[in-house]
Write an enzyme that holds these catalytic residues in place. Structure first.
Site, PDB file in Angstrom:
ATOM      1  N   GLY A  57     -36.793 -97.350  30.793  1.00 43.31           N
ATOM      2  CA  GLY A  57     -36.737 -97.442  29.724  1.00 43.31           C
ATOM      3  C   GLY A  57     -38.469 -97.895  29.346  1.00 43.31           C
ATOM      4  O   GLY A  57     -39.610 -97.613  30.401  1.00 43.31           O
ATOM      5  N   THR A  58     -38.809 -98.431  28.234  1.00 40.25           N
ATOM      6  CA  THR A  58     -40.379 -98.075  27.461  1.00 40.25           C
ATOM      7  C   THR A  58     -39.780 -98.644  26.058  1.00 40.25           C
ATOM      8  O   THR A  58     -38.912 -99.580  25.789  1.00 40.25           O
ATOM      9  CB  THR A  58     -40.488 -96.214  27.318  1.00 40.25           C
ATOM     10  OG1 THR A  58     -41.764 -96.364  26.712  1.00 40.25           O
ATOM     11  CG2 THR A  58     -39.394 -96.242  26.365  1.00 40.25           C
ATOM     12  N   THR A  59     -41.074 -98.722  25.360  1.00 40.43           N
ATOM     13  CA  THR A  59     -41.194 -98.558  23.570  1.00 40.43           C
ATOM     14  C   THR A  59     -41.741 -98.381  22.717  1.00 40.43           C
ATOM     15  O   THR A  59     -43.394 -98.609  23.605  1.00 40.43           O
ATOM     16  CB  THR A  59     -41.646 -99.910  23.653  1.00 40.43           C
ATOM     17  OG1 THR A  59     -40.871-100.857  24.178  1.00 40.43           O
ATOM     18  CG2 THR A  59     -41.600-100.517  21.963  1.00 40.43           C
ATOM     19  N   LYS A  90     -47.586 -91.875  26.851  1.00 42.53           N
ATOM     20  CA  LYS A  90     -46.021 -91.433  25.856  1.00 42.53           C
ATOM     21  C   LYS A  90     -46.273 -90.725  24.320  1.00 42.53           C
ATOM     22  O   LYS A  90     -45.247 -90.813  24.402  1.00 42.53           O
ATOM     23  CB  LYS A  90     -45.214 -92.895  25.800  1.00 42.53           C
ATOM     24  CG  LYS A  90     -45.185 -93.937  27.095  1.00 42.53           C
ATOM     25  CD  LYS A  90     -43.830 -94.979  27.181  1.00 42.53           C
ATOM     26  CE  LYS A  90     -43.663 -95.430  28.390  1.00 42.53           C
ATOM     27  NZ  LYS A  90     -43.387 -96.815  28.178  1.00 42.53           N
TER      28      LYS A  90
END
Length: 268
Positions: A57-59, A90
Site C-alpha cells: 500500500g501507498t499513496t 517515494k
C-alpha cells in the site's frame, strides 16, 4: 529468484512518431528471458508461477496546474499488515528535470527507475540533448511490456519538463502508459483526488490530500513530501511533514483537539 543481466538488453523495436515528441529516434529494449527458480518445483520460464503475491500500500498524487506539476507522496512502506518503515522516499529524482514516483513493489520501482535514470544520462552523453519526458516514459513502458506477467509490481508516475513544456505520465507493470492531468496511485489513491488552483493552493491541496489518505488508509503514512515541476526543472517544496503533526494542526483549525473524542469535548 530471477536470473538476468540488464546489459544484455537488445534494441529490437523502434518507437513510432507520437504527436510532437521526438521518440521515433529512440529504440525500445527487448526484455531478456526471465528464469524462475521455484523452491518447490522445477525451473519455469515466462508464463509460469508468479512471484510472491504480497499485499502492499501507498499513496502518491500528481497533478497539472497553471504553474507546472505537483507531486505529493507519503513515506510508509508496508507488506501486508507489517509496517517496515515510515521514511521511504517515494519520489525518485531521476535527474534535474525528471522525477518518478513509486507504488507497488519498492525494489521493482527503485531498480527500474534507477535503470531509466542511467539510460537518460547515456542518451544525453551520446546525443548532446536531453531525453524528452514522453520518450523517457516510453522507454520505461517498453521494459515493463517485456516483463509483463513476470511478477513485477509497479504503478509509477513520470513527471518532468522539456522543450515542449511540463508533462505527467502514468506507467504500470501491465505496460499501460497514459498521459494526463491528474493521477493518484496506491491503496490510498481513492482518498486523494480534488481540484487544482495556484502554486500555494496546489501545495496545500497536495499536503492535505496525502494527509487525508494516510488518515483513512492504514497502509499509507509517515511523512508527506512535495515536489513542484516547472519549466526550469523541479523544486523540492517539502522534504518531510509528519502526518501526525498535520493531524493536530488541521484539528486545531476546526477548533477540535484531534484525539478522536470530539463528542466528549463538545459536552465538557
Amino acid at each position: 529468484m530471477i536470473d538476468f543481466d540488464p546489459s544484455t538488453f537488445g534494441l529490437a523495436h523502434t518507437y513510432q512518431k507520437e504527436d510532437k515528441d521526438e521518440i521515433n529516434t529512440l529504440s525500445m529494449p527487448s526484455a531478456p528471458q526471465v528464469i524462475y527458480r521455484s523452491l518447490n518445483g522445477p525451473t519455469q520460464t515466462n508464463g509460469g508461477n508468479k512471484l510472491n503475491n504480497f499485499k502492499h500500500g501507498t499513496t502518491t498524487l500528481g497533478f497539472v496546474f497553471k504553474e507546472g506539476i505537483l507531486l505529493a507522496v507519503d513515506s510508509r512502506a508496508s507488506m501486508g499488515s507489517f509496517l517496515s518503515s515510515e521514511q521511504v522516499r517515494k519520489v525518485i529524482e531521476i535527474n534535474e528535470y525528471l522525477l518518478g514516483t513509486m507504488a507497488g513493489g519498492a525494489a521493482d520501482c527503485q531498480y527500474w527507475l534507477a535503470y531509466l535514470a542511467n539510460h537518460c544520462r547515456t542518451y544525453e552523453l551520446k546525443n548532446g540533448s536531453k531525453l524528452s519526458v514522453a520518450a523517457a516514459s516510453k522507454f520505461l513502458q517498453g521494459i515493463l511490456i517485456g516483463y509483463k506477467n513476470s511478477g513485477l509490481s509497479m504503478g509509477c508516475m513520470i513527471a518532468g519538463t522539456d522543450l515542449s513544456g511540463q508533462h505527467l505520465y502514468y506507467i504500470d507493470n501491465d505496460g499501460m502508459r497514459l498521459k494526463g492531468d491528474i493521477f493518484s496511485v496506491g491503496s490510498g489513491s481513492t482518498y486523494a483526488y480534488d481540484m487544482i488552483l495556484s502554486l500555494t493552493e496546489a501545495v496545500e491541496l497536495g499536503v492535505r490530500a496525502i494527509y487525508h489518505a494516510t488518515h483513512r488508509d492504514t497502509a499509507s503514512g509517515g511523512v508527506v513530501r512535495v515536489y513542484h515541476i516547472h519549466q526550469n526543472g523541479w523544486t523540492k517544496v517539502h522534504d518531510g511533514i509528519d502526518v501526525v503533526d498535520l493531524h493536530y494542526k488541521f484539528a486545531q483549525q476546526k477548533g477540535l483537539v484531534g484525539d478522536g473524542d470530539e463528542a466528549k469535548q463538545r459536552l465538557f
